[in-house]
Design an enzyme around this catalytic site. Structure first.
Site, short mmCIF file in Angstrom:
data_model
loop_
_atom_site.label_atom_id
_atom_site.label_comp_id
_atom_site.label_asym_id
_atom_site.label_seq_id
_atom_site.Cartn_x
_atom_site.Cartn_y
_atom_site.Cartn_z
N LYS A 49 16.86 -2.87 22.30
CA LYS A 49 18.25 -3.08 21.44
C LYS A 49 18.62 -1.94 22.52
O LYS A 49 17.93 -0.68 22.08
CB LYS A 49 18.24 -3.08 19.97
CG LYS A 49 16.75 -2.37 19.52
CD LYS A 49 16.66 -2.63 17.89
CE LYS A 49 15.85 -1.10 17.44
NZ LYS A 49 15.38 -1.52 16.56
N ARG A 72 15.95 -4.50 3.21
CA ARG A 72 17.59 -4.12 3.84
C ARG A 72 17.79 -4.76 4.14
O ARG A 72 18.92 -5.68 3.92
CB ARG A 72 17.20 -3.20 5.14
CG ARG A 72 18.26 -2.85 6.28
CD ARG A 72 17.22 -2.50 7.64
NE ARG A 72 16.54 -3.01 8.57
CZ ARG A 72 16.35 -2.20 9.75
NH1 ARG A 72 16.73 -0.97 9.69
NH2 ARG A 72 15.67 -2.88 9.90
N HIS A 74 9.61 -5.67 7.50
CA HIS A 74 9.21 -4.25 8.65
C HIS A 74 9.37 -3.32 7.43
O HIS A 74 9.65 -3.43 6.18
CB HIS A 74 10.41 -4.38 8.65
CG HIS A 74 11.17 -2.71 10.00
ND1 HIS A 74 10.73 -3.05 11.41
CD2 HIS A 74 12.15 -1.57 10.17
CE1 HIS A 74 10.79 -2.28 12.09
NE2 HIS A 74 12.01 -1.10 11.00
N ARG A 128 5.25 -4.55 17.67
CA ARG A 128 7.13 -4.28 17.98
C ARG A 128 7.30 -2.77 18.62
O ARG A 128 7.66 -2.02 17.72
CB ARG A 128 7.92 -5.22 17.04
CG ARG A 128 7.88 -6.49 16.07
CD ARG A 128 9.24 -6.41 15.41
NE ARG A 128 9.40 -5.94 14.50
CZ ARG A 128 8.44 -5.90 13.57
NH1 ARG A 128 7.96 -7.46 12.94
NH2 ARG A 128 9.45 -4.91 12.14
N TYR A 133 37.14 25.86 24.30
CA TYR A 133 37.71 25.75 23.24
C TYR A 133 38.14 27.00 21.89
O TYR A 133 36.74 27.36 21.45
CB TYR A 133 38.14 24.74 22.83
CG TYR A 133 38.74 23.29 23.53
CD1 TYR A 133 39.69 23.74 24.37
CD2 TYR A 133 38.16 22.03 24.20
CE1 TYR A 133 40.60 22.28 24.81
CE2 TYR A 133 38.71 21.30 25.31
CZ TYR A 133 40.01 20.82 25.43
OH TYR A 133 40.54 20.46 26.22
N CYS A 157 33.28 20.42 25.50
CA CYS A 157 34.30 19.43 26.07
C CYS A 157 33.35 17.87 25.71
O CYS A 157 32.37 17.92 26.08
CB CYS A 157 34.77 19.68 27.21
SG CYS A 157 34.53 21.75 26.57
N ASP A 217 34.15 16.36 28.32
CA ASP A 217 33.37 15.84 29.98
C ASP A 217 32.90 17.26 30.23
O ASP A 217 31.99 17.04 31.47
CB ASP A 217 33.95 15.76 30.37
CG ASP A 217 35.27 14.49 29.91
OD1 ASP A 217 34.86 13.38 29.33
OD2 ASP A 217 36.64 14.66 30.08
#
Ligand SMILES: *Cc1c(COP(=O)(O)O)cnc(C)c1O
Length: 372
Positions: free
Chosen positions: A38, A136, A165, A221, A265, A312, A314
């Protein structure tokens, strides 16, 4: 390195294969193995990870959403896929078309899935999800046998598996795990007493697979552990896992700044002496949480170098120190090894105030991946 960007993730598929084999080796012969892929394979790329895991003996794939299942089918993967939670009723036709087996725990969804299957002249397999204490999702364990008996009358449904689970599997010898296991076993017995065959029985996540053999049943799992990451502090002594993910970048610029000059910054870091600053082209939009600003380190020239100033979107800045001979294009390591130094996902997860699971997913957001 990728063509379009000097920042990338490297995924070692041999490590994935090694980890799947090491984990399977902890379970009895014949135990099935679900590779949980997942969230795009915990940021490692679901398609390539699935193929590697299956080469190493995984029988099933676990996903979190219908779209994730569709991506695997679109790539030509034919292995059984289990959707680990119940999706909305609006997805039932798609699930049948994709041959994806959903978790199931409500009457509403069961009715819709059965009707869609009957309309297509087929039956739809499902895995019954039991809630044994995590609260859950799932049918309460005490009423699971009644629910399963009702569903066995639905003409379009086929019970292929039954699972639960654990909430505390990462704590060895935990009492809550023992209590969940006991409720799970009672529910299975009650189902069999109602002449309902629970199909493939499964319960163990990575932590339980490694620490609690009594939870293995017919299938385990494993998610985090197939990526070479440990689910808790107690597992590293039990199994040898190899981390699959590295994060690397090349310096886009290297410059000298004078004593007292600030960077990034807010100018939150100032050079206490003339300094060499390298810029790397990745930032918080690539998974380097901004909270890591002025706290994390990267590897350059085989040494640990401090990241300085605010992270930042990027880009990040790194102080190269007096001796580092870094230049534009030099390769720096954000996660992984260089020379004798290593920065683990666990290290930067701890600095971010989170766990390796979230950190790995974060690096899956935007960075391109290269497979080795
Ligand atoms: C994510 C998930 C797993 C895998 O858990 P790990 O701790 O990553 O091994 C197993 N089962 C279910 C139901 C899950 O949602």
């Amino acid at each position: 390195m990728t063509d379009s960007r000097w920042a990338w993730v490297e995924v070692d598929l041999e490590a994935i294969r090694h980890n799947v084999k090491a984990l399977s080796g902890l379970t009895p012969e014949g135990t099935r193995f679900m590779a949980v892929v997942k969230a795009d394979g915990y940021g490692h790329g679901a398609v390539d990870v699935s193929r590697a895991a299956m080469q190493a003996g995984a029988s099933h794939l676990g996903v979190g959403t219908v779209d994730e299942a569709a991506q695997l089918r679109g790539a030509g993967i034919r292995a059984p896929i289990v959707l680990l939670s119940e999706p909305p009723e609006t997805t039932v036709e798609r699930l049948i078309d994709l041959d994806v087996t959903p978790a199931l725990f409500t009457r509403e969804f069961a009715g819709a899935l059965s009707r869609a299957a009957v309309a297509r002249g087929t039956t739809a397999g499902y895995h019954l999800k039991l809630d044994t204490g995590m609260n859950r999702v799932g049918v309460r364990a005490e009423s699971a046998h009644e629910f399963a008996a009702v569903l066995s009358e639905f003409p379009g449904l086929r019970l292929e598996g039954t699972f639960t689970h654990f909430a505390t599997a990462d704590v060895p010898g935990d009492w809550d795990l023992a209590s969940q296991l006991k409720r799970f076993k009672s529910a299975l017995q009650a189902m069999r007493d109602e002449r309902v065959d629970p199909g493939i029985v499964h319960a163990a996540n990575s932590a339980a697979t490694i620490l609690a053999p009594e939870t293995h049943f017919d299938m385990v799992r494993c998610g985090i552990s197939i990526y070479g990451l440990h689910p808790g502090d107690s597992t590293p002594s039990q199994v040898d896992l190899v981390p699959a993910m590295s994060v690397k970048a090349r310096a886009t610029q290297v410059k000298r700044i004078g004593i007292g000059e600030g960077v990034s910054y807010g100018l939150t870091w100032h050079a206490g002496a003339p300094a060499t600053i390298a810029t790397l082209p990745l930032g918080y939009a690539d998974g380097l949480h901004r909270v890591l600003s002025n706290r994390m380190q990267v590897l350059g020239g085989g040494r640990r170098l401090p990241q300085v100033g605010r992270i930042c979107m990027d880009q990040i800045l790194v102080e190269c120190g007096r001796y580092a001979e870094l230049e534009r294009g030099s390769e720096l390591v954000v996660v992984g090894s260089q020379g004798t130094e290593t920065i683990t996902l666990d290290e930067i997860a701890a600095l971010s105030g989170t766990i390796n699971y979230e950190m790995a997913c974060s690096f899956g957001m935007r960075l391109e991946r290269i497979y080795r």
